[in-house]
Design an enzyme around this catalytic site. Structure first.
Site, PDB file in Angstrom:
ATOM      1  N   PRO A 321      22.026  32.608 -17.171  1.00 37.62           N
ATOM      2  CA  PRO A 321      22.813  32.601 -15.943  1.00 37.62           C
ATOM      3  C   PRO A 321      23.915  31.532 -15.994  1.00 37.62           C
ATOM      4  CG  PRO A 321      20.743  31.452 -15.596  1.00 37.62           C
ATOM      5  CD  PRO A 321      20.692  32.008 -16.996  1.00 37.62           C
ATOM      6  N   TYR A 364      40.446  39.993 -10.841  1.00 32.76           N
ATOM      7  CA  TYR A 364      39.335  40.927 -10.629  1.00 32.76           C
ATOM      8  C   TYR A 364      39.326  41.531  -9.234  1.00 32.76           C
ATOM      9  CZ  TYR A 364      37.355  38.142 -14.501  1.00 32.76           C
ATOM     10  OH  TYR A 364      37.129  37.477 -15.673  1.00 32.76           O
ATOM     11  N   CYS A 391      54.880  30.970  -7.952  1.00 31.82           N
ATOM     12  CA  CYS A 391      56.018  31.887  -7.888  1.00 31.82           C
ATOM     13  C   CYS A 391      55.594  33.256  -8.377  1.00 31.82           C
ATOM     14  CB  CYS A 391      57.160  31.363  -8.740  1.00 31.82           C
ATOM     15  SG  CYS A 391      57.709  29.789  -8.121  1.00 31.82           S
TER      16      CYS A 391
HETATM   17  C1  LIG Z   1      29.503  35.394 -19.491  1.00 26.57           C
HETATM   18  C2  LIG Z   1      28.200  35.432 -20.165  1.00 26.57           C
HETATM   19  C3  LIG Z   1      27.069  34.949 -19.509  1.00 26.57           C
HETATM   20  C4  LIG Z   1      27.088  34.416 -18.115  1.00 26.57           C
HETATM   21  O1  LIG Z   1      27.489  35.332 -17.158  1.00 26.57           O
HETATM   22  P1  LIG Z   1      27.340  34.971 -15.611  1.00 26.57           P
HETATM   23  O2  LIG Z   1      27.928  36.145 -14.925  1.00 26.57           O
HETATM   24  O3  LIG Z   1      28.122  33.726 -15.374  1.00 26.57           O
HETATM   25  O4  LIG Z   1      25.897  34.776 -15.352  1.00 26.57           O
HETATM   26  C5  LIG Z   1      25.870  34.965 -20.194  1.00 26.57           C
HETATM   27  N1  LIG Z   1      25.783  35.428 -21.456  1.00 26.57           N
HETATM   28  C6  LIG Z   1      26.864  35.902 -22.117  1.00 26.57           C
HETATM   29  C7  LIG Z   1      26.707  36.374 -23.503  1.00 26.57           C
HETATM   30  C8  LIG Z   1      28.100  35.921 -21.493  1.00 26.57           C
HETATM   31  O5  LIG Z   1      29.156  36.391 -22.152  1.00 26.57           O
END
Ligand SMILES: *Cc1c(COP(=O)(O)O)cnc(C)c1O
Length: 463
Positions: A321, A364, A391
């Protein structure tokens, strides 16, 4: 949340018809605890505080725009994740969400590991004293230099993302006389229910090695064939800002099926699987994220059930996470500069930051909440668009927000849930100076990443 991606970009044709908006909240002064960090409250004098310090004081001392990070909340979230998964699993914080030496120190103290995906992130984790064996190294195109540094440092795992990389890491590890622990990143053909630009596990994408066409099985074959690699297991990351566990369920099934196929072919039971990150957080009151213990229970049960039916020993699970730990712990504090009512259209409120400190709205179509935090107001709600000072007309902070009609220049506004992917994706567009990150805890505020200065910018410019 809007998931639509207009072919010409999300900023086109976005003037919504009359009556589209949800009604204003009953009380504009109320703070929904779902979107604000743990210690944020409105004090008796009407000013909002974090960690016991009022935002007016913070603005005076540190200026605006600035990110204020609730350290107590950050640590509590780390502990909640570690506790939810227990000693038989590993939690890796995804450093790309936001990484600094202070954050690494907190992670280390709270028993978490860290994921990095570049030489810069690796340096930060090592500089802050994270033991190398608690670092995982990711990325779809790690340079030879980065791989060499990671192997030399002794990182706990390198997540291999392509056939070339299997050979590359094997070669470098052999040269260095190391047996490097690795995982293989696979794509399981799951498109997590989220915005197209941040979904990362359907097969038409740059990450990972596909399970469906047998490529992942071939990758395992090759990795097992190198004495300089210690294959720990497989890794799957299915997307971002996910609320529904169904995607993880399918992903876990397919990963376990692969492990069973590996056992049948090679007679080895790989000891680990990593289910990635991507767990959603509340950006607005409409989002309902799950608690870490619910997520842990769901994932552990899915894996246990699938392994049982495949006759496999349950592997050690890890998760990654990023957003779910740091996202909710910070808010961005802005000062209102100008207010421009456009008759019959909308009112634009401009603040002193924008897309340079939060690109997610433009990139996004992300939704955020916003509140007047330097005072309360009994004025009527007014529907506004909060924009930055860049800008660029796509420079939107919050697309549709209700703020009190007596809002005035000099008022302080705060956008909650900006701890993840805001400072880490900040830019110097228009030669903006990237804002500081200030950690607040128990009445103490400490700058953990300082504000950039014009000297910083000019130092890179050699004329
Ligand atoms: C971006 C990423 C995460 C974390 O994603 P979250 O949305 O911030 O939890 C975990 N593992 C990998 C391989 C990622 O590319």
């Amino acid at each position: 949340m809007s998931r639509s991606a207009h072919p010409a970009g999300p900023r086109h044709a976005d003037v919504l018809p009359e009556g589209h908006y949800s009604p204003p909240p009953a009380d504009l002064n109320a703070l929904d605890e779902k979107v604000w960090s743990r210690t944020v409250r409105r004090e008796d004098d009407g000013v909002v505080s974090v960690g016991g310090i009022e935002v007016t004081k913070l603005a005076e001392e540190f200026g605006t725009p600035a990110y204020f990070l609730d350290e107590e909340d950050f640590r509590a979230r780390c502990r909640a994740w570690a506790h939810a998964f227990g000693p038989d699993a590993d939690v890796f914080y995804a450093g790309k969400a936001f990484l600094s030496k202070a954050v690494v120190k907190w992670l280390k103290e709270e028993g978490l590991n860290v994921d990095v995906c570049s030489g810069g992130e690796l340096s930060t984790a090592l500089a802050a004293g994270m033991p190398a064996d608690r670092i995982a190294f990711h990325g779809n195109n790690k340079s030879e230099g980065e791989i060499r540094r990671a192997v030399e440092a002794g990182v706990g795992r390198i997540v291999l993302d392509s056939f070339q990389e299997i050979a590359r890491v094997a070669h470098i590890a052999r040269e260095l006389g190391v047996r490097q622990p690795v995982q293989i990143r696979v794509t399981v053909g799951v498109e997590a229910h989220t915005h197209e630009f941040i979904a990362t596990a359907h097969e038409d994408q740059k990450f990972g090695i596909a399970v469906a066409d047998g490529s992942a099985a071939e990758a395992v074959r090759r990795a097992l064939g190198h004495d300089s690699l210690e294959l720990l297991g497989v890794h799957s990351h299915i997307g971002s800002q996910i609320f529904d566990m169904a995607g993880f369920e399918v992903s876990a099934k397919r990963v376990v099926r692969l492990l069973a196929a590996v056992r049948d072919e090679h007679g080895v039971e790989l000891p680990e699987i990593d289910l990635g990150g991507g767990l959603g957080i509340a950006y607005t009151s409409n989002d309902d994220p799950r608690e870490p213990h619910e997520i842990a229970k769901a994932l552990t049960e899915i894996v246990a059930r699938e392994c049982e039916s495949a006759g496999l020993r349950a592997p050690r699970i890890s998760v990654e996470p990023g957003r779910a730990i740091v996202g909710p712990t910070a808010f961005t504090l802005y000062e209102v500069g100008t207010i421009k009512p456009l008759e019959g259209l909308r009112t634009y409120v401009s603040v002193d930051g924008g897309m340079s400190d939060n690109i997610r709205t433009a990139l996004y179509d992300a939704e955020y909440s916003i509140a007047l935090v330097s005072r309360t107001s009994d004025a009527e709600p007014m529907l506004v668009r909060v924009v930055g000072k860049h800008c660029e007309s796509g420079d939107i902070v919050v697309k549709d927000a209700f703020l009190p009609a007596d809002l005035a220049p000099g008022d302080l506004l705060a956008v909650p849930a900006t701890g993840a992917y805001c400072r880490s994706m900040a830019s110097n567009y228009n030669h903006a100076l990237r804002p500081p990150v200030v950690a607040v805890r128990d009445g103490q505020a400490r700058v953990i990443v300082r504000r950039e200065t014009e000297e910083d910018l000019l130092r890179l410019d050699l004329g």
